[in-house]
Design a protein around this motif. Structure first.
Motif, mmCIF file in Angstrom:
data_model
loop_
_atom_site.group_PDB
_atom_site.id
_atom_site.type_symbol
_atom_site.label_atom_id
_atom_site.label_comp_id
_atom_site.label_asym_id
_atom_site.label_seq_id
_atom_site.Cartn_x
_atom_site.Cartn_y
_atom_site.Cartn_z
ATOM 1 N N PHE A 1 -6.017 2.053 -12.698
ATOM 2 C CA PHE A 1 -6.143 3.131 -11.727
ATOM 3 C C PHE A 1 -6.052 2.584 -10.301
ATOM 4 C CE2 PHE A 1 -8.966 5.495 -8.865
ATOM 5 C CZ PHE A 1 -8.450 6.777 -8.954
ATOM 6 N N MET A 2 -6.769 1.501 -10.042
ATOM 7 C CA MET A 2 -6.744 0.876 -8.713
ATOM 8 C C MET A 2 -5.352 0.357 -8.376
ATOM 9 S SD MET A 2 -9.633 0.879 -6.952
ATOM 10 C CE MET A 2 -9.698 -0.620 -5.967
ATOM 11 N N GLY A 3 -4.688 -0.259 -9.357
ATOM 12 C CA GLY A 3 -3.350 -0.784 -9.118
ATOM 13 C C GLY A 3 -2.347 0.317 -8.823
ATOM 14 N N ALA A 4 -2.391 1.394 -9.606
ATOM 15 C CA ALA A 4 -1.465 2.509 -9.383
ATOM 16 C C ALA A 4 -1.718 3.169 -8.042
ATOM 17 C CB ALA A 4 -1.605 3.528 -10.515
ATOM 18 N N ARG A 5 -2.991 3.322 -7.674
ATOM 19 C CA ARG A 5 -3.325 3.914 -6.377
ATOM 20 C C ARG A 5 -2.876 3.021 -5.220
ATOM 21 N NH1 ARG A 5 -6.060 8.410 -4.274
ATOM 22 N NH2 ARG A 5 -7.599 7.060 -3.282
ATOM 23 N N PHE A 6 -2.934 1.719 -5.403
ATOM 24 C CA PHE A 6 -2.511 0.782 -4.358
ATOM 25 C C PHE A 6 -1.017 0.948 -4.067
ATOM 26 C CE2 PHE A 6 -0.748 -3.322 -3.064
ATOM 27 C CZ PHE A 6 -1.559 -3.636 -1.983
ATOM 28 N N PHE A 7 -0.212 0.993 -5.119
ATOM 29 C CA PHE A 7 1.226 1.151 -4.910
ATOM 30 C C PHE A 7 1.573 2.566 -4.431
ATOM 31 C CE2 PHE A 7 1.246 -2.501 -7.881
ATOM 32 C CZ PHE A 7 1.969 -3.385 -7.094
ATOM 33 N N LEU A 8 0.811 3.557 -4.878
ATOM 34 C CA LEU A 8 0.991 4.910 -4.356
ATOM 35 C C LEU A 8 0.737 4.934 -2.856
ATOM 36 C CD1 LEU A 8 1.343 7.983 -4.670
ATOM 37 C CD2 LEU A 8 -1.103 8.108 -5.258
ATOM 38 N N LEU B 1 -5.864 -0.290 2.010
ATOM 39 C CA LEU B 1 -5.223 -1.601 2.090
ATOM 40 C C LEU B 1 -3.751 -1.479 1.726
ATOM 41 C CD1 LEU B 1 -5.426 -4.665 2.495
ATOM 42 C CD2 LEU B 1 -6.070 -4.866 0.073
ATOM 43 N N GLY B 2 -3.459 -0.680 0.699
ATOM 44 C CA GLY B 2 -2.061 -0.419 0.347
ATOM 45 C C GLY B 2 -1.331 0.317 1.450
ATOM 46 N N VAL B 3 -2.014 1.260 2.103
ATOM 47 C CA VAL B 3 -1.419 1.985 3.236
ATOM 48 C C VAL B 3 -1.070 1.012 4.353
ATOM 49 C CG1 VAL B 3 -1.944 3.635 5.077
ATOM 50 C CG2 VAL B 3 -2.518 4.187 2.708
ATOM 51 N N MET B 4 -1.985 0.089 4.629
ATOM 52 C CA MET B 4 -1.786 -0.866 5.711
ATOM 53 C C MET B 4 -0.569 -1.759 5.446
ATOM 54 S SD MET B 4 -4.537 -3.589 7.272
ATOM 55 C CE MET B 4 -4.660 -4.513 5.739
ATOM 56 N N LEU B 5 -0.481 -2.291 4.241
ATOM 57 C CA LEU B 5 0.643 -3.166 3.912
ATOM 58 C C LEU B 5 1.956 -2.377 3.831
ATOM 59 C CD1 LEU B 5 -0.966 -5.460 1.177
ATOM 60 C CD2 LEU B 5 -0.543 -5.987 3.581
ATOM 61 N N VAL C 1 -2.625 -1.105 11.796
ATOM 62 C CA VAL C 1 -3.890 -1.316 12.501
ATOM 63 C C VAL C 1 -4.843 -0.153 12.258
ATOM 64 C CG1 VAL C 1 -4.949 -1.472 14.786
ATOM 65 C CG2 VAL C 1 -2.898 -2.796 14.273
ATOM 66 N N CYS C 2 -4.305 1.065 12.276
ATOM 67 C CA CYS C 2 -5.199 2.207 12.087
ATOM 68 C C CYS C 2 -5.726 2.254 10.661
ATOM 69 C CB CYS C 2 -4.513 3.508 12.479
ATOM 70 S SG CYS C 2 -3.561 4.322 11.203
ATOM 71 N N ARG C 3 -5.021 1.638 9.708
ATOM 72 C CA ARG C 3 -5.523 1.620 8.330
ATOM 73 C C ARG C 3 -6.707 0.675 8.191
ATOM 74 N NH1 ARG C 3 -3.713 6.279 8.251
ATOM 75 N NH2 ARG C 3 -1.483 6.333 8.710
ATOM 76 N N VAL C 4 -6.830 -0.267 9.116
ATOM 77 C CA VAL C 4 -8.046 -1.082 9.127
ATOM 78 C C VAL C 4 -9.255 -0.171 9.340
ATOM 79 C CG1 VAL C 4 -9.272 -2.935 10.335
ATOM 80 C CG2 VAL C 4 -6.800 -3.110 9.972
#
Length: 577
Positions: A208-215, A163-167, A484-487
């Protein structure tokens, strides 16, 4: 500034000279980190065998006549089926029957052999779990007990990352078109290092989830923009090989993940070591200039000239005066006042029927490539054999794939090569379905072939998409396609539920989508040996290079805010050829 004219500049100052080589390897080295962070979760989220922890110290293991009393040591002595049910005796004399997610106290001690079922009540594992640490001393799953009723937390980690990759791909793609390629590369590269280190030192699941999202946002932002940057900083003669081989560095990242996981079996140390790969880029990123394509599209002519002069100086060639290409008013050129430019949004990718069709087909290809790539990459443990060797070979298989793609597209073009590899992916997925599961070598070969083919598609789609759209929306096009591909990436972890119905459903879905994508790709235009376009008017009215007149180029530059251009006699248009 017409794109064909700027290619004349590269003819003079060098398509892939010393300057571009230095920039290329600085950018490419950081791609290794991107591959690492995308795939690190394969081992970091490994779930080992486990059993409920009893409410006291164990004095004896009563099941299977084991000689040890240590529950962690017993896993090496049991078969997978036996690990699911163990009976132990505590120091206080109590006898407990332990399973993966529940525990039962036996009241009749004469029935400790076998599975006790009379009048029992399953109790939750309130004291935690005992894990088999023979493979990994610590993983994210064992760190926060993400098993049994908390297994959903583990299954959300990779979708949260994607989801972070997509955004990130959409946001940074947009910023790169508005603010420039260079500041986005700087910020995302530094951000990858900071958030990568932060992930290693998180102390709870949510941080951990938050840091991974921004990463993930930083990583995807870099990937999207770096492909456009390399496409614009390198001349057309070397652009294909340079762009495609960026994916080889991504594959090197996958290989490093396998090697690091084999040596380091503690998740936070594993993450910390992998994050240090970004350090060389941080030390060298200040060298990266803005691309002449973007500067000219924003009317920043003086800065564009400075970049061209820098390229020529490093390459040891003679510079090219941009003002000579279109007889710009020197006063306007010198004052470097950015012209007023239009703001472009996602709607630009749907400006008419032809562009809309092009965008939707490319989005489908991106979706298919991503679904296939990560379905095969994350399928390491189900292949059997050594999972580290499997992952190493799957990563290694991509490198020759990108070399083959470069050879193919120089002979048959982008579109035909894309169709060939899509159909090859579809056929390989069909073979994976029909090969019996106990035929490990054949299954591994089929998986390697599928990863080879789908990796080729993934490598080619970045270049093909960048060439199909003009400079003003190029990053936005690649960024939205990446989004789209991150979906598909978000959906990949949930295919485990389909696999429980039939293990080959994910491969079957990839095969069908690859076949459909291949058929639709036949309707897309070819971009081989065509210069990059700057504005929409150029791709909307395609002409051969020899037929492009100077009057067309003058009309194009008017849309970019160029004024006071001297009209050159049509007989001089031969300068463009």
């Amino acid at each position: 500034m017409g794109s064909h004219n700027l290619e004349l500049v590269f003819d003079r100052v060098g398509h892939f000279g010393r300057f571009q080589i230095v920039l290329y390897f600085i950018c490419a080295f950081q791609i290794i980190s991107c591959g690492i962070h995308y795939l690190a979760s394969v081992f970091m989220l490994f779930t080992p065998h486990h059993t409920c922890k009893p409410p006291g110290n164990v004095s004896q293991i009563l099941s299977y006549d084991l000689s040890t009393w240590n529950l962690e040591n017993m896993f090496a002595m049991l078969t997978p089926a036996q690990k699911n049910n163990v009976t132990v005796q505590l120091h206080n004399g109590e006898i407990w029957e332990l399973s993966k997610c529940t525990r039962v106290q036996k009241e009749n001690t004469s029935q400790f052999k076998g599975r006790y079922s009379s009048g029992k009540t399953d109790l939750l594992c309130l004291d935690g779990y005992i894990y088999d640490r023979s493979q990994w001393k610590s993983t994210v799953v064992t760190e926060w007990n993400l098993v049994c009723h908390r297994r959903w937390f583990a299954q959300l980690i990779q979708p949260g990352f994607m989801l972070g990759v997509m955004l990130g791909s959409l946001i940074f793609g947009y910023l790169a078109d508005r603010r420039g390629r260079r500041p986005v590369l700087w910020s995302t590269g530094i951000g990858m290092f900071l958030f990568g280190i932060t992930v290693a030192f998180t102390t709870d699941y949510y941080s951990f989830m938050g840091a991974r999202f921004f990463l993930a946002m930083m990583t995807s932002g870099y990937v999207v923009v770096v492909f456009v940057y390399v496409t614009e900083i390198i001349g057309m003669k070397s652009r294909t090989w340079a762009s495609m081989q960026l994916h080889s560095f991504f594959a090197i990242g996958a290989v490093l993940v396998a090697l690091t996981a084999y040596v380091v079996r503690t998740w936070w140390l594993y993450q910390l070591i992998l994050s240090t790969v970004t350090i060389p880029f941080i030390m060298c990123c200040w060298i990266l200039p803005e691309t002449p394509f973007w500067l000219l599209s924003k009317g920043r002519y003086r800065e564009a000239q400075n970049v061209v002069d820098m390229i020529a100086r490093w390459n040891g060639t003679r510079s090219y005066k941009l003002s000579e290409l279109l007889s710009l008013d020197l006063s306007e050129f010198t004052h470097n006042k950015p012209s007023k430019t239009e703001k472009h949004s996602l709607c630009e990718l749907f400006r008419d029927c032809d562009i809309t069709t092009r965008t939707l087909i490319l989005w489908l290809v991106w979706f298919t490539a991503s679904l296939g790539f990560y379905t095969l990459a994350l399928n390491t443990y189900s292949l059997g054999g050594n999972e580290y060797l499997n992952f190493f070979l799957l990563g290694l298989a991509e490198i020759p794939a990108y070399t083959l793609v470069c050879i193919c597209i120089d002979r048959v073009g982008r579109r035909n090569a894309m169709v060939f590899f899509l159909f090859s992916s579809s056929l390989t997925c069909g073979l994976i379905v029909v090969i019996p599961q106990n035929y490990y070598p054949w299954g591994l070969v089929a998986s390697l072939t599928g990863k080879f083919a789908i990796g080729a598609v993934f490598g080619l789609i970045y270049l093909y998409t960048a060439e199909l759209y003009p400079t003003v929306v190029r990053c936005l096009a690649v960024g939205s396609s990446s989004m789209v591909c991150r979906v598909a990436n978000i959906l990949v972890p949930f295919t485990v539920f389909l696999s429980s119905i039939w293990i080959f459903i994910p491969q079957l879905c990839v095969g069908i989508l690859a076949c459909l994508s291949g058929l639709l790709t036949l309707s897309l235009p070819e971009t081989f040996r065509k210069p990059l376009e700057t504005t929409w008017k150029e791709p909307e009215k395609p002409k051969s290079i020899k037929d492009i007149s100077l009057s067309t180029l003058l009309s194009t530059t008017t849309n970019l805010g160029l004024e006071k251009i001297e009209v050159i006699n049509s007989r001089d248009s031969g300068l463009e050829e």
